[in-house]
Scaffold this motif. Structure first.
Motif, PDB file in Angstrom:
ATOM      1  N   THR A 172       0.846  -1.192   0.000  1.00  0.00           N
ATOM      2  CA  THR A 172       0.000   0.000   0.000  1.00  0.00           C
ATOM      3  C   THR A 172       0.886   1.247   0.000  1.00  0.00           C
ATOM      4  OG1 THR A 172      -0.092  -0.037   2.422  1.00  0.00           O
ATOM      5  CG2 THR A 172      -1.920  -1.064   1.241  1.00  0.00           C
ATOM      6  N   LEU A 173       0.308   2.334  -0.444  1.00  0.00           N
ATOM      7  CA  LEU A 173       1.009   3.612  -0.431  1.00  0.00           C
ATOM      8  C   LEU A 173       0.593   4.415   0.787  1.00  0.00           C
ATOM      9  CD1 LEU A 173       0.812   4.805  -4.136  1.00  0.00           C
ATOM     10  CD2 LEU A 173       2.875   4.204  -2.897  1.00  0.00           C
ATOM     11  N   HIS A 174       1.578   5.007   1.418  1.00  0.00           N
ATOM     12  CA  HIS A 174       1.271   5.905   2.528  1.00  0.00           C
ATOM     13  C   HIS A 174       0.627   7.171   1.987  1.00  0.00           C
ATOM     14  CE1 HIS A 174       1.737   7.958   6.371  1.00  0.00           C
ATOM     15  NE2 HIS A 174       2.137   9.018   5.689  1.00  0.00           N
ATOM     16  N   LYS A 175      -0.455   7.586   2.580  1.00  0.00           N
ATOM     17  CA  LYS A 175      -1.142   8.801   2.154  1.00  0.00           C
ATOM     18  C   LYS A 175      -0.671   9.990   2.980  1.00  0.00           C
ATOM     19  CE  LYS A 175      -5.412   6.753   0.482  1.00  0.00           C
ATOM     20  NZ  LYS A 175      -6.846   6.622   0.721  1.00  0.00           N
ATOM     21  N   SER A 176      -0.223  11.016   2.275  1.00  0.00           N
ATOM     22  CA  SER A 176       0.256  12.201   2.966  1.00  0.00           C
ATOM     23  C   SER A 176      -0.843  13.255   3.026  1.00  0.00           C
ATOM     24  CB  SER A 176       1.475  12.772   2.244  1.00  0.00           C
ATOM     25  OG  SER A 176       1.145  13.108   0.914  1.00  0.00           O
ATOM     26  N   GLN A 177      -0.699  14.143   3.961  1.00  0.00           N
ATOM     27  CA  GLN A 177      -1.612  15.275   4.074  1.00  0.00           C
ATOM     28  C   GLN A 177      -0.871  16.535   3.657  1.00  0.00           C
ATOM     29  OE1 GLN A 177      -2.615  14.493   8.289  1.00  0.00           O
ATOM     30  NE2 GLN A 177      -4.734  14.569   7.658  1.00  0.00           N
ATOM     31  N   MET A 181     -11.569  30.236  -5.109  1.00  0.00           N
ATOM     32  CA  MET A 181     -12.832  29.570  -4.762  1.00  0.00           C
ATOM     33  C   MET A 181     -12.847  28.135  -5.267  1.00  0.00           C
ATOM     34  SD  MET A 181     -15.843  32.442  -5.077  1.00  0.00           S
ATOM     35  CE  MET A 181     -15.471  32.993  -6.737  1.00  0.00           C
ATOM     36  N   ALA A 182     -12.338  27.920  -6.479  1.00  0.00           N
ATOM     37  CA  ALA A 182     -12.307  26.563  -7.023  1.00  0.00           C
ATOM     38  C   ALA A 182     -11.376  25.666  -6.218  1.00  0.00           C
ATOM     39  CB  ALA A 182     -11.865  26.607  -8.487  1.00  0.00           C
ATOM     40  N   LEU A 183     -10.206  26.198  -5.866  1.00  0.00           N
ATOM     41  CA  LEU A 183      -9.250  25.418  -5.069  1.00  0.00           C
ATOM     42  C   LEU A 183      -9.831  25.099  -3.702  1.00  0.00           C
ATOM     43  CD1 LEU A 183      -6.354  24.266  -5.177  1.00  0.00           C
ATOM     44  CD2 LEU A 183      -5.570  26.407  -4.163  1.00  0.00           C
ATOM     45  N   ALA A 184     -10.498  26.080  -3.089  1.00  0.00           N
ATOM     46  CA  ALA A 184     -11.106  25.863  -1.779  1.00  0.00           C
ATOM     47  C   ALA A 184     -12.182  24.791  -1.846  1.00  0.00           C
ATOM     48  CB  ALA A 184     -11.698  27.167  -1.249  1.00  0.00           C
ATOM     49  N   GLU A 185     -13.017  24.849  -2.869  1.00  0.00           N
ATOM     50  CA  GLU A 185     -14.088  23.859  -3.003  1.00  0.00           C
ATOM     51  C   GLU A 185     -13.520  22.477  -3.275  1.00  0.00           C
ATOM     52  OE1 GLU A 185     -18.259  22.948  -2.993  1.00  0.00           O
ATOM     53  OE2 GLU A 185     -17.028  24.612  -2.260  1.00  0.00           O
ATOM     54  N   MET A 186     -12.473  22.412  -4.101  1.00  0.00           N
ATOM     55  CA  MET A 186     -11.866  21.124  -4.416  1.00  0.00           C
ATOM     56  C   MET A 186     -11.264  20.478  -3.178  1.00  0.00           C
ATOM     57  SD  MET A 186      -8.733  20.220  -7.003  1.00  0.00           S
ATOM     58  CE  MET A 186      -7.510  20.900  -5.887  1.00  0.00           C
ATOM     59  N   ILE A 187     -10.517  21.255  -2.399  1.00  0.00           N
ATOM     60  CA  ILE A 187      -9.851  20.683  -1.229  1.00  0.00           C
ATOM     61  C   ILE A 187     -10.869  20.262  -0.172  1.00  0.00           C
ATOM     62  CG2 ILE A 187      -8.345  21.259   0.717  1.00  0.00           C
ATOM     63  CD1 ILE A 187      -6.650  22.888  -1.197  1.00  0.00           C
ATOM     64  N   THR A 188     -11.860  21.107   0.099  1.00  0.00           N
ATOM     65  CA  THR A 188     -12.816  20.789   1.163  1.00  0.00           C
ATOM     66  C   THR A 188     -13.713  19.617   0.801  1.00  0.00           C
ATOM     67  OG1 THR A 188     -14.298  22.507   0.303  1.00  0.00           O
ATOM     68  CG2 THR A 188     -12.840  23.118   2.114  1.00  0.00           C
ATOM     69  N   THR A 189     -13.968  19.402  -0.489  1.00  0.00           N
ATOM     70  CA  THR A 189     -14.873  18.316  -0.880  1.00  0.00           C
ATOM     71  C   THR A 189     -14.144  17.043  -1.291  1.00  0.00           C
ATOM     72  OG1 THR A 189     -14.996  19.171  -3.162  1.00  0.00           O
ATOM     73  CG2 THR A 189     -16.686  19.909  -1.605  1.00  0.00           C
ATOM     74  N   ARG A 190     -12.959  17.164  -1.872  1.00  0.00           N
ATOM     75  CA  ARG A 190     -12.281  15.985  -2.407  1.00  0.00           C
ATOM     76  C   ARG A 190     -11.077  15.548  -1.580  1.00  0.00           C
ATOM     77  NH1 ARG A 190     -12.754  16.746  -8.976  1.00  0.00           N
ATOM     78  NH2 ARG A 190     -14.834  17.671  -8.955  1.00  0.00           N
ATOM     79  N   TYR A 191     -10.479  16.476  -0.859  1.00  0.00           N
ATOM     80  CA  TYR A 191      -9.319  16.148  -0.020  1.00  0.00           C
ATOM     81  C   TYR A 191      -9.552  16.701   1.381  1.00  0.00           C
ATOM     82  CZ  TYR A 191      -7.434  15.614  -4.712  1.00  0.00           C
ATOM     83  OH  TYR A 191      -7.250  15.254  -6.019  1.00  0.00           O
ATOM     84  N   PRO A 192     -10.539  16.165   2.087  1.00  0.00           N
ATOM     85  CA  PRO A 192     -10.939  16.766   3.366  1.00  0.00           C
ATOM     86  C   PRO A 192      -9.873  16.720   4.448  1.00  0.00           C
ATOM     87  CG  PRO A 192     -12.045  14.656   3.020  1.00  0.00           C
ATOM     88  CD  PRO A 192     -11.362  14.990   1.728  1.00  0.00           C
ATOM     89  N   LYS A 193      -8.871  15.867   4.311  1.00  0.00           N
ATOM     90  CA  LYS A 193      -7.816  15.818   5.321  1.00  0.00           C
ATOM     91  C   LYS A 193      -6.762  16.888   5.103  1.00  0.00           C
ATOM     92  CE  LYS A 193      -8.279  10.921   6.506  1.00  0.00           C
ATOM     93  NZ  LYS A 193      -7.588   9.611   6.614  1.00  0.00           N
ATOM     94  N   ASP A 194      -6.772  17.498   3.927  1.00  0.00           N
ATOM     95  CA  ASP A 194      -5.854  18.604   3.656  1.00  0.00           C
ATOM     96  C   ASP A 194      -6.430  19.890   4.234  1.00  0.00           C
ATOM     97  OD1 ASP A 194      -4.500  16.695   2.283  1.00  0.00           O
ATOM     98  OD2 ASP A 194      -4.569  17.688   0.343  1.00  0.00           O
ATOM     99  N   THR A 195      -5.564  20.898   4.352  1.00  0.00           N
ATOM    100  CA  THR A 195      -6.032  22.193   4.834  1.00  0.00           C
ATOM    101  C   THR A 195      -5.659  23.270   3.823  1.00  0.00           C
ATOM    102  OG1 THR A 195      -4.007  22.729   6.068  1.00  0.00           O
ATOM    103  CG2 THR A 195      -5.718  21.476   7.228  1.00  0.00           C
ATOM    104  N   LEU A 196      -6.509  24.265   3.710  1.00  0.00           N
ATOM    105  CA  LEU A 196      -6.237  25.422   2.874  1.00  0.00           C
ATOM    106  C   LEU A 196      -6.566  26.676   3.657  1.00  0.00           C
ATOM    107  CD1 LEU A 196      -5.609  26.784   0.098  1.00  0.00           C
ATOM    108  CD2 LEU A 196      -8.070  26.662  -0.358  1.00  0.00           C
ATOM    109  N   ASN A 198       1.134  18.797   9.833  1.00  0.00           N
ATOM    110  CA  ASN A 198       1.482  18.048   8.636  1.00  0.00           C
ATOM    111  C   ASN A 198       2.925  18.332   8.229  1.00  0.00           C
ATOM    112  OD1 ASN A 198      -1.195  17.369   8.648  1.00  0.00           O
ATOM    113  ND2 ASN A 198      -1.787  18.772   7.014  1.00  0.00           N
ATOM    114  N   THR A 199       3.605  17.302   7.722  1.00  0.00           N
ATOM    115  CA  THR A 199       4.973  17.503   7.251  1.00  0.00           C
ATOM    116  C   THR A 199       4.983  18.168   5.885  1.00  0.00           C
ATOM    117  OG1 THR A 199       4.980  15.263   6.332  1.00  0.00           O
ATOM    118  CG2 THR A 199       5.864  15.552   8.544  1.00  0.00           C
ATOM    119  N   ASN A 200       3.919  18.025   5.110  1.00  0.00           N
ATOM    120  CA  ASN A 200       3.854  18.577   3.762  1.00  0.00           C
ATOM    121  C   ASN A 200       3.169  19.939   3.788  1.00  0.00           C
ATOM    122  OD1 ASN A 200       4.986  16.287   2.281  1.00  0.00           O
ATOM    123  ND2 ASN A 200       3.160  15.229   3.011  1.00  0.00           N
ATOM    124  N   LYS A 201       3.928  20.966   3.466  1.00  0.00           N
ATOM    125  CA  LYS A 201       3.415  22.330   3.503  1.00  0.00           C
ATOM    126  C   LYS A 201       3.867  23.056   2.242  1.00  0.00           C
ATOM    127  CE  LYS A 201       3.896  22.316   8.540  1.00  0.00           C
ATOM    128  NZ  LYS A 201       4.533  22.937   9.727  1.00  0.00           N
TER     129      LYS A 201
END
Length: 376
Positions: free
Chosen positions: A178-183, A212-227, A272-275
């Motif tokens: 499996t691949l480790h999933k990063s945030q 607005m598009a980036l915010a909507e994409m992250i909040t709906t498709r990558y909910p573990k990420d933060t913007l 998160n380590t990825n920033k």
């Protein structure tokens, strides 16, 4: 008896657009207009009436006034009384409209992307995680039983031991890699200095639509990420996602250093380590705030005192393992020279772009960064 012929091929016919109700047709245009007017309902409706006169958008059966009534009934607008006690009232858009605008921006800019199943980011390294790769390895002591692929293990048992005297041994067990999933934690910086509307070109509207598009994409498709989003002019300050439709350019210079300082402060609080930092700007840095609170401003060319401060911030971000991607909405050679030096100091990336394609480039870079671990 005649043999029945099977016919196959293409059938061509005129394109028929999907049916849209009169409300839906007007609502698509209204969402675009309300973005351009920074949330000013009255101005957006004035523009809509002018477009109606020119392009015959309505009919006697469904007018602009009918559309406004439907907006109220559906909860997209509301009557609001001025809180200063004057008793003045006006119509404002609601949170429902703000969400609709973000979704439209997402559809327009990132409409071609495929939906991600769980909304998390892959890294290049194989290890503990829950993103299946399709690759298998022999079971090792310490592997969790939930990682064992029963289908492949039973297949091995049949091949190794036969069906007549079936048995499953430890040697038959395999585990799927499996691949480790990063945030990812992202800060988006938007330049709101006066140059974003100079020379008759509206650069702020495309910038906030991308946000607005980036915010909507992250909040709906990558909910573990933060913007997080900030704007910068003479100073820098954070804004909320819901504030984006109302964003306006001010009579400001460009204090890039203040924006970078705030962005790094925001990211320091993330575990998160990825920033990363995305910066959308069209002008040169022309302002600094001095320790005594006074502003140092110089709009004539590139001021070494200001640019050196910017390079210092870029180096500081690099030491913190925070890459900066600059989206430069300008093609002036001397500005490109500054961006190249800034990018080299950070070891980040830069895109020199017009307004067209800005959204696709930001999405591409976001996707590329989330598929790898950022090690500095």
């Amino acid at each position: 008896m005649k043999e029945k012929l099977n016919k196959s091929g293409f059938v061509f016919k005129s394109y028929e657009a999907p049916y849209q109700s009169p409300f839906d047709k007007l609502f698509e245009i209204f969402k675009e207009l309300i973005t351009h007017t920074s949330g000013d309902f009255d101005e957006a409706i004035d523009w809509l009436r002018q477009l109606d006169i020119e392009y015959k958008l309505t009919t006697p059966e469904y007018t602009i006034d009918d559309f406004i009534e439907d907006l109220k009934r559906k909860g997209y607008i509301q009557e609001e009384i001025d809180p200063d006690g004057t008793g003045n009232s006006g119509i404002t858009i609601t949170a429902k409209t703000e969400r609709a605008i973000r979704q439209q921006a997402l559809d327009h800019i990132f409409g071609k992307i495929k939906s991600s199943g769980s909304g998390n980011h892959k890294s290049k390294g194989i290890g503990l995680g829950d993103e299946h790769t399709g690759d298998f390895r022999p079971y090792q002591f310490g592997d969790g039983l939930d990682k064992v692929s029963m289908t492949e293990s039973l297949r091995n048992a049949q091949i190794n031991n036969g069906l007549g005297d079936f048995s499953l041994t430890e040697d038959d067990l395999v585990v799927e890699e499996t691949l480790h999933k990063s945030q990812m934690s992202t800060v988006l910086m938007i330049d709101i200095s006066h140059s974003m509307i100079l020379y008759g070109e509206d650069r702020i509207t495309p910038a906030k639509k991308v946000a607005m598009a980036l915010a909507e994409m992250i909040t709906t498709r990558y909910p573990k990420d933060t913007l997080e989003i900030l704007v910068f002019g003479n100073d820098a300050w954070p804004i909320k996602i819901k504030d984006l439709p109302y964003l306006k350019v001010g009579p400001y210079h460009t204090n890039t250093v203040a924006g970078l300082q705030l962005a790094m402060d925001m990211l320091r609080r993330k575990r998160n380590t990825n920033k990363q930092i995305f910066m959308i700007t069209d002008g040169k840095p022309s302002c600094l705030r001095l320790p005594d609170g006074q502003y140092y401003k110089n709009s004539n060319g590139l001021d070494p005192y200001i640019t050196n401060k910017c390079y210092g911030m870029a180096q500081q971000a690099r030491r913190l393992h925070i890459p900066i991607t600059t989206f430069m909405i300008a093609e002036d050679p001397y500005l490109m020279q500054f961006v190249r030096a800034f990018t080299q100091a950070n070891r980040g990336k830069a895109f020199y772009t017009g307004l067209k394609g800005l959204g696709e480039m930001i999405f591409e870079d976001y996707e590329n960064n989330r598929k790898k671990r950022i090690n500095g």
